[in-house]
Structures are given as C-alpha cells and as structure tokens.
Design an enzyme around this catalytic site. Structure first.
Site, short mmCIF file in Angstrom:
data_model
loop_
_atom_site.label_atom_id
_atom_site.label_comp_id
_atom_site.label_asym_id
_atom_site.label_seq_id
_atom_site.Cartn_x
_atom_site.Cartn_y
_atom_site.Cartn_z
CG ASP A 39 9.58 42.06 18.60
OD1 ASP A 39 9.52 43.23 19.02
OD2 ASP A 39 9.40 41.77 17.39
CG ASN A 94 12.49 51.97 19.56
OD1 ASN A 94 13.62 52.36 19.85
ND2 ASN A 94 12.26 50.78 19.04
CB SER A 117 6.49 50.40 14.40
OG SER A 117 6.80 49.29 15.20
CB VAL A 118 3.40 48.97 18.40
CG1 VAL A 118 2.12 48.64 19.16
CG2 VAL A 118 3.65 47.94 17.30
CG HIS A 133 6.69 48.49 22.86
ND1 HIS A 133 5.79 49.37 22.29
CD2 HIS A 133 7.72 48.39 22.00
CE1 HIS A 133 6.26 49.77 21.11
NE2 HIS A 133 7.44 49.21 20.92
CG HIS A 158 12.14 46.84 22.03
ND1 HIS A 158 11.78 46.06 20.96
CD2 HIS A 158 11.56 48.06 21.82
CE1 HIS A 158 11.02 46.77 20.13
NE2 HIS A 158 10.87 47.99 20.63
#
Ligand code: DGP
Length: 114
Positions: free
Chosen positions: A30, A87, A95-96, A100, A102
């Site tokens: 990240d 998320n 936010s993207v 994904h 993490h």
C-alpha cells in the site's frame, strides 16, 4: 468505463512494489501504509467491491483470501498474526473502487476499528 487504478498497476502502467502475482490476483504494498506491513491483495478481474461480487466470482474470492493468508505468512506475519480488511462503500472507508483485501501486520491492531 476506464480501467481502474489497480488494473493499471497489474498492467505495469503504474509502479508498485509487487510481492505476489498469479493469474487471478496481484499483491503489492500500500502506498500509504497503516502498519509496518500493509499489502493489498486484488483480483485481476475489476470487481468494484465485495457487495458487487457475483456467485460466479466464488473461485476468485476464495483464491483472494487464501492468497492473502499466504502473502501474510511470506512476509513473516504467521506467528505474530495480522488483520485482513475489506472496506465496502462510504461508511466502510472504501476509496478505490476495485476490490482489495488489506493485509495489515507488524503491530497490534486495535478493536473496534476507528
Ligand atoms: P480503501 O480505502 O480500502 O479503498 O483502500 C485503498 C488503498 O489503496 C489505500 O490504503 C491507499 C491505497 N492506494 C491508493 N492509491 C494507490 C496507488 O497508486 N498505489 C498503491 N500501492 N496503493 C494505493
């Protein structure tokens, strides 16, 4: 619609510190690490978020989680432990808009998350 940021990373059109890749997923560090180890494991298929995954994505999703655990172990987190986070949407802190997972480790995580 244009390709996502993470598709461009997978295509090597944007730089990233890649730690694992196979035909289905890519894992890279990240750019704004929140822990000593902070890696994103992303499917190459641009599923926007877990809420938009379809039953046909079952194999990709299973592979993503297995590889997240493998990447964590390969980065030395197996004994100390780590956290996996997805998320989803505004309140989830997404936010993207390319799914994904993490992988966070190298320090103790708090609970509940902020
Ligand atoms: P999320 O908030 O869950 O959507 O997480 C998106 C993460 O993506 C965030 O932790 C920062 C990371 N990120 C955003 N842009 C880039 C980039 O260009 N390169 C890398 N390596 N990470 C990025």
């Amino acid at each position: 619609m244009g390709r996502t940021l993470f598709e461009k990373i997978a295509a090597r059109e944007l730089p990233a510190d890649i730690v694992y890749e196979d035909d289905m997923v890519l894992a890279f560090r990240d750019v704004h690490p929140q822990a000593p180890v902070h890696v994103l494991v992303v499917p190459k298929k641009p599923i926007s978020r877990i809420a938009d995954a379809a039953p046909g994505d079952r194999e990709i999703l299973g592979h993503l989680l297995l590889k997240a655990a493998q990447v964590a172990a390969s980065l030395g987190l197996e004994d100390s432990g780590y956290r996996l986070v997805l998320n989803n949407g505004r309140d989830g802190g997404e936010s993207v808009p390319h799914l994904h997972c993490h992988v966070l480790g190298g320090r103790a995580m708090g609970w509940p998350p902020g």
